[in-house]
Write a protein that holds these residues in place. Structure first.
Motif, PDB file in Angstrom:
ATOM      1  N   CYS A  14       0.682  -9.128   6.658  1.00 56.37           N
ATOM      2  CA  CYS A  14       1.072 -10.535   5.966  1.00 56.37           C
ATOM      3  C   CYS A  14       2.472 -10.084   5.631  1.00 56.37           C
ATOM      4  O   CYS A  14       2.652  -9.151   4.809  1.00 56.37           O
ATOM      5  N   TYR A  15       3.654 -10.364   6.453  1.00 60.15           N
ATOM      6  CA  TYR A  15       4.757 -10.044   6.056  1.00 60.15           C
ATOM      7  C   TYR A  15       5.522 -11.198   5.062  1.00 60.15           C
ATOM      8  O   TYR A  15       6.909 -10.741   4.628  1.00 60.15           O
ATOM      9  N   ASP A  16       4.863 -12.183   5.175  1.00 66.10           N
ATOM     10  CA  ASP A  16       5.912 -13.278   4.524  1.00 66.10           C
ATOM     11  C   ASP A  16       5.316 -13.603   2.972  1.00 66.10           C
ATOM     12  O   ASP A  16       5.643 -14.652   2.435  1.00 66.10           O
ATOM     13  N   ASP A  17       4.152 -12.918   2.282  1.00 67.90           N
ATOM     14  CA  ASP A  17       3.734 -13.098   1.147  1.00 67.90           C
ATOM     15  C   ASP A  17       3.074 -14.080   0.997  1.00 67.90           C
ATOM     16  O   ASP A  17       2.765 -14.937  -0.077  1.00 67.90           O
ATOM     17  N   THR A  18       2.428 -14.752   1.953  1.00 71.06           N
ATOM     18  CA  THR A  18       1.555 -16.099   1.847  1.00 71.06           C
ATOM     19  C   THR A  18       0.212 -15.807   1.828  1.00 71.06           C
ATOM     20  O   THR A  18      -0.493 -16.526   1.467  1.00 71.06           O
ATOM     21  N   GLY A  19      -0.201 -14.562   2.166  1.00 67.65           N
ATOM     22  CA  GLY A  19      -1.784 -14.166   2.428  1.00 67.65           C
ATOM     23  C   GLY A  19      -2.234 -14.222   3.703  1.00 67.65           C
ATOM     24  O   GLY A  19      -3.315 -13.966   3.756  1.00 67.65           O
ATOM     25  N   VAL A  20      -1.278 -14.820   4.498  1.00 70.50           N
ATOM     26  CA  VAL A  20      -2.062 -15.210   6.006  1.00 70.50           C
ATOM     27  C   VAL A  20      -1.607 -14.358   6.820  1.00 70.50           C
ATOM     28  O   VAL A  20      -0.189 -13.758   6.749  1.00 70.50           O
ATOM     29  N   VAL A  21      -2.341 -13.582   7.654  1.00 77.30           N
ATOM     30  CA  VAL A  21      -1.945 -12.553   8.580  1.00 77.30           C
ATOM     31  C   VAL A  21      -1.209 -13.131   9.399  1.00 77.30           C
ATOM     32  O   VAL A  21      -1.337 -14.283  10.429  1.00 77.30           O
ATOM     33  N   ASN A  22       0.094 -12.440   9.929  1.00 79.17           N
ATOM     34  CA  ASN A  22       1.158 -12.744  10.762  1.00 79.17           C
ATOM     35  C   ASN A  22       1.435 -11.680  11.918  1.00 79.17           C
ATOM     36  O   ASN A  22       2.315 -11.990  12.782  1.00 79.17           O
ATOM     37  N   ALA A  23       0.584 -10.670  11.808  1.00 76.84           N
ATOM     38  CA  ALA A  23       0.722  -9.465  12.975  1.00 76.84           C
ATOM     39  C   ALA A  23      -0.596  -8.834  12.972  1.00 76.84           C
ATOM     40  O   ALA A  23      -1.056  -8.549  11.823  1.00 76.84           O
ATOM     41  N   ILE A  24      -0.600  -8.386  13.980  1.00 78.87           N
ATOM     42  CA  ILE A  24      -2.084  -7.547  14.206  1.00 78.87           C
ATOM     43  C   ILE A  24      -1.573  -6.724  15.413  1.00 78.87           C
ATOM     44  O   ILE A  24      -1.203  -6.781  16.316  1.00 78.87           O
ATOM     45  N   GLU A  25      -2.110  -5.235  15.147  1.00 76.79           N
ATOM     46  CA  GLU A  25      -1.869  -4.225  15.818  1.00 76.79           C
ATOM     47  C   GLU A  25      -3.524  -3.707  16.196  1.00 76.79           C
ATOM     48  O   GLU A  25      -4.212  -3.584  15.418  1.00 76.79           O
ATOM     49  N   HIS A  26      -3.386  -3.228  17.609  1.00 75.56           N
ATOM     50  CA  HIS A  26      -4.735  -2.633  18.194  1.00 75.56           C
ATOM     51  C   HIS A  26      -4.600  -1.531  18.702  1.00 75.56           C
ATOM     52  O   HIS A  26      -3.599  -1.155  19.132  1.00 75.56           O
ATOM     53  N   TYR A  27      -5.480  -0.698  18.378  1.00 75.71           N
ATOM     54  CA  TYR A  27      -5.339   0.893  18.565  1.00 75.71           C
ATOM     55  C   TYR A  27      -6.765   1.490  19.580  1.00 75.71           C
ATOM     56  O   TYR A  27      -7.689   0.851  19.238  1.00 75.71           O
ATOM     57  N   ASP A  34      -5.217  -2.783  -6.309  1.00 73.78           N
ATOM     58  CA  ASP A  34      -3.930  -2.795  -5.345  1.00 73.78           C
ATOM     59  C   ASP A  34      -4.672  -2.495  -3.886  1.00 73.78           C
ATOM     60  O   ASP A  34      -4.055  -2.835  -2.756  1.00 73.78           O
ATOM     61  N   ILE A  35      -5.616  -1.559  -3.820  1.00 76.64           N
ATOM     62  CA  ILE A  35      -6.355  -0.983  -2.825  1.00 76.64           C
ATOM     63  C   ILE A  35      -7.807  -1.128  -3.073  1.00 76.64           C
ATOM     64  O   ILE A  35      -8.285  -0.702  -3.715  1.00 76.64           O
ATOM     65  N   ARG A  36      -8.462  -1.928  -1.701  1.00 74.36           N
ATOM     66  CA  ARG A  36     -10.106  -1.939  -1.951  1.00 74.36           C
ATOM     67  C   ARG A  36     -10.421  -1.360  -0.582  1.00 74.36           C
ATOM     68  O   ARG A  36      -9.847  -1.344   0.689  1.00 74.36           O
ATOM     69  N   ARG A  37     -11.280  -0.292  -0.776  1.00 70.27           N
ATOM     70  CA  ARG A  37     -11.724   0.487   0.215  1.00 70.27           C
ATOM     71  C   ARG A  37     -13.329   0.129   0.506  1.00 70.27           C
ATOM     72  O   ARG A  37     -13.897   0.242  -0.431  1.00 70.27           O
ATOM     73  N   VAL A  38     -13.547   0.102   1.821  1.00 66.80           N
ATOM     74  CA  VAL A  38     -15.187  -0.144   2.148  1.00 66.80           C
ATOM     75  C   VAL A  38     -15.628   0.702   3.106  1.00 66.80           C
ATOM     76  O   VAL A  38     -15.070   1.440   3.916  1.00 66.80           O
ATOM     77  N   PHE A  39     -16.867   1.533   2.729  1.00 69.27           N
ATOM     78  CA  PHE A  39     -17.502   2.426   3.180  1.00 69.27           C
ATOM     79  C   PHE A  39     -18.625   2.194   3.864  1.00 69.27           C
ATOM     80  O   PHE A  39     -19.456   1.368   3.393  1.00 69.27           O
ATOM     81  N   VAL A  69      -7.996  -2.797   2.416  1.00 68.99           N
ATOM     82  CA  VAL A  69      -7.298  -3.928   2.094  1.00 68.99           C
ATOM     83  C   VAL A  69      -6.175  -3.454   0.982  1.00 68.99           C
ATOM     84  O   VAL A  69      -6.779  -3.167   0.021  1.00 68.99           O
ATOM     85  N   VAL A  70      -4.845  -3.686   1.310  1.00 67.12           N
ATOM     86  CA  VAL A  70      -3.973  -3.364   0.422  1.00 67.12           C
ATOM     87  C   VAL A  70      -3.024  -4.434  -0.052  1.00 67.12           C
ATOM     88  O   VAL A  70      -2.614  -5.456   0.793  1.00 67.12           O
ATOM     89  N   ASP A  71      -2.692  -4.509  -1.246  1.00 70.67           N
ATOM     90  CA  ASP A  71      -1.599  -5.425  -1.709  1.00 70.67           C
ATOM     91  C   ASP A  71      -0.293  -4.573  -2.063  1.00 70.67           C
ATOM     92  O   ASP A  71      -0.218  -3.939  -3.110  1.00 70.67           O
ATOM     93  N   LEU A  72       0.475  -4.527  -1.216  1.00 72.53           N
ATOM     94  CA  LEU A  72       1.707  -3.790  -1.165  1.00 72.53           C
ATOM     95  C   LEU A  72       2.731  -4.142  -2.377  1.00 72.53           C
ATOM     96  O   LEU A  72       3.487  -3.005  -2.729  1.00 72.53           O
ATOM     97  N   ASN A  73       2.776  -5.387  -2.382  1.00 71.11           N
ATOM     98  CA  ASN A  73       3.894  -5.928  -3.343  1.00 71.11           C
ATOM     99  C   ASN A  73       3.306  -6.238  -4.641  1.00 71.11           C
ATOM    100  O   ASN A  73       4.003  -6.852  -5.492  1.00 71.11           O
ATOM    101  N   HIS A  74       2.103  -5.828  -4.977  1.00 71.76           N
ATOM    102  CA  HIS A  74       1.440  -6.308  -6.186  1.00 71.76           C
ATOM    103  C   HIS A  74       1.386  -7.544  -6.696  1.00 71.76           C
ATOM    104  O   HIS A  74       1.575  -7.938  -7.852  1.00 71.76           O
ATOM    105  N   ASP A  75       1.345  -8.349  -5.735  1.00 73.85           N
ATOM    106  CA  ASP A  75       1.423 -10.023  -5.868  1.00 73.85           C
ATOM    107  C   ASP A  75      -0.207 -10.667  -6.130  1.00 73.85           C
ATOM    108  O   ASP A  75      -0.091 -11.921  -6.227  1.00 73.85           O
ATOM    109  N   GLY A  76      -1.140  -9.751  -5.892  1.00 77.10           N
ATOM    110  CA  GLY A  76      -2.494 -10.354  -5.996  1.00 77.10           C
ATOM    111  C   GLY A  76      -3.061 -10.705  -4.651  1.00 77.10           C
ATOM    112  O   GLY A  76      -4.167 -11.078  -4.582  1.00 77.10           O
ATOM    113  N   LYS A  77      -2.276 -10.807  -3.462  1.00 78.07           N
ATOM    114  CA  LYS A  77      -2.577 -11.241  -2.347  1.00 78.07           C
ATOM    115  C   LYS A  77      -2.656 -10.211  -1.415  1.00 78.07           C
ATOM    116  O   LYS A  77      -1.588  -9.172  -1.366  1.00 78.07           O
ATOM    117  N   PRO A  78      -3.538  -9.918  -0.514  1.00 79.65           N
ATOM    118  CA  PRO A  78      -3.669  -8.856   0.440  1.00 79.65           C
ATOM    119  C   PRO A  78      -2.331  -8.884   1.559  1.00 79.65           C
ATOM    120  O   PRO A  78      -1.874  -9.901   1.866  1.00 79.65           O
TER     121      PRO A  78
END
Length: 173
Positions: free
Chosen positions: A54-67, A11-16, A27-36
């Motif tokens: 990805c808010y719509d469970d498609t696996g496609v990014v639809n929001a980006i935040e910059h910090y 569900d969570i993959r971490r890169v160091f 990279v996190v799969d919050l709803n456990h459907d196999g897609k980030p």
């Protein structure tokens, strides 16, 4: 790799970073459907520098935040589901913060491409409880002053009736 719900799937993959051993990506799969559903990128100090959702469970990014230095500075959205960014929020220093989330209550300004043609045609600005929304109705790429609507949210926050739109140019019609 972490399996947070013990279903045998990560569900969570971490890169160091190999040199510093600091986390640089998650990279996190919050709803456990196999897609980030969430990608997080960290700077050299470990602070978030970018988040992709990805808010719509498609696996496609639809929001980006910059910090910058861990502070939210810009948010981009695909609000139309067309797989392209059409809304940009900007967060200036000194904005009111939500005590629950620690994030700004609202952006300082917003730009939108409501027609999907790749050109901004709507501008939002916040001044306290007032938000002004200007539109480009002529297609020249500039806000049309006569189209500006001002909403005052201050009264609604105090329990009064919902905000009422008014034309900013002074024309009551």
């Amino acid at each position: 790799i972490l399996d947070t719900n013990n279903d045998g799937k990560p569900d969570i993959r971490r890169v160091f970073d190999k040199k510093s051993q600091r986390e640089i990506c998650r990279v996190v799969d919050l709803n456990h459907d196999g897609k980030p559903d969430l990608y997080e990128y960290f700077d050299g100090n470990g602070a978030v520098r970018r988040r992709e959702f990805c808010y719509d469970d498609t696996g496609v990014v639809n929001a980006i935040e910059h910090y910058e230095s861990g502070r939210l500075t810009q948010r981009e959205y695909d609000t139309s589901g067309q797989h392209k960014i059409d809304t940009w929020d900007y967060f200036e220093p000194g904005l009111s913060m939500d005590p629950k989330t620690g994030r700004p209550v609202h952006p300082s300004r917003r730009e939108r491409d409501t027609t999907g043609v790749g050109r901004v045609d709507q501008w939002w600005t916040w001044q306290g409880s007032k938000v002004s929304i200007a539109r480009d109705t002529s297609g020249d790429g500039k806000p049309d002053p006569a189209s500006t609507v001002v909403l005052d949210q201050g009264e609604a926050e105090a329990g009064a009736p919902a905000p009422v739109a008014s034309v900013a140019s002074g024309d009551a019609g």
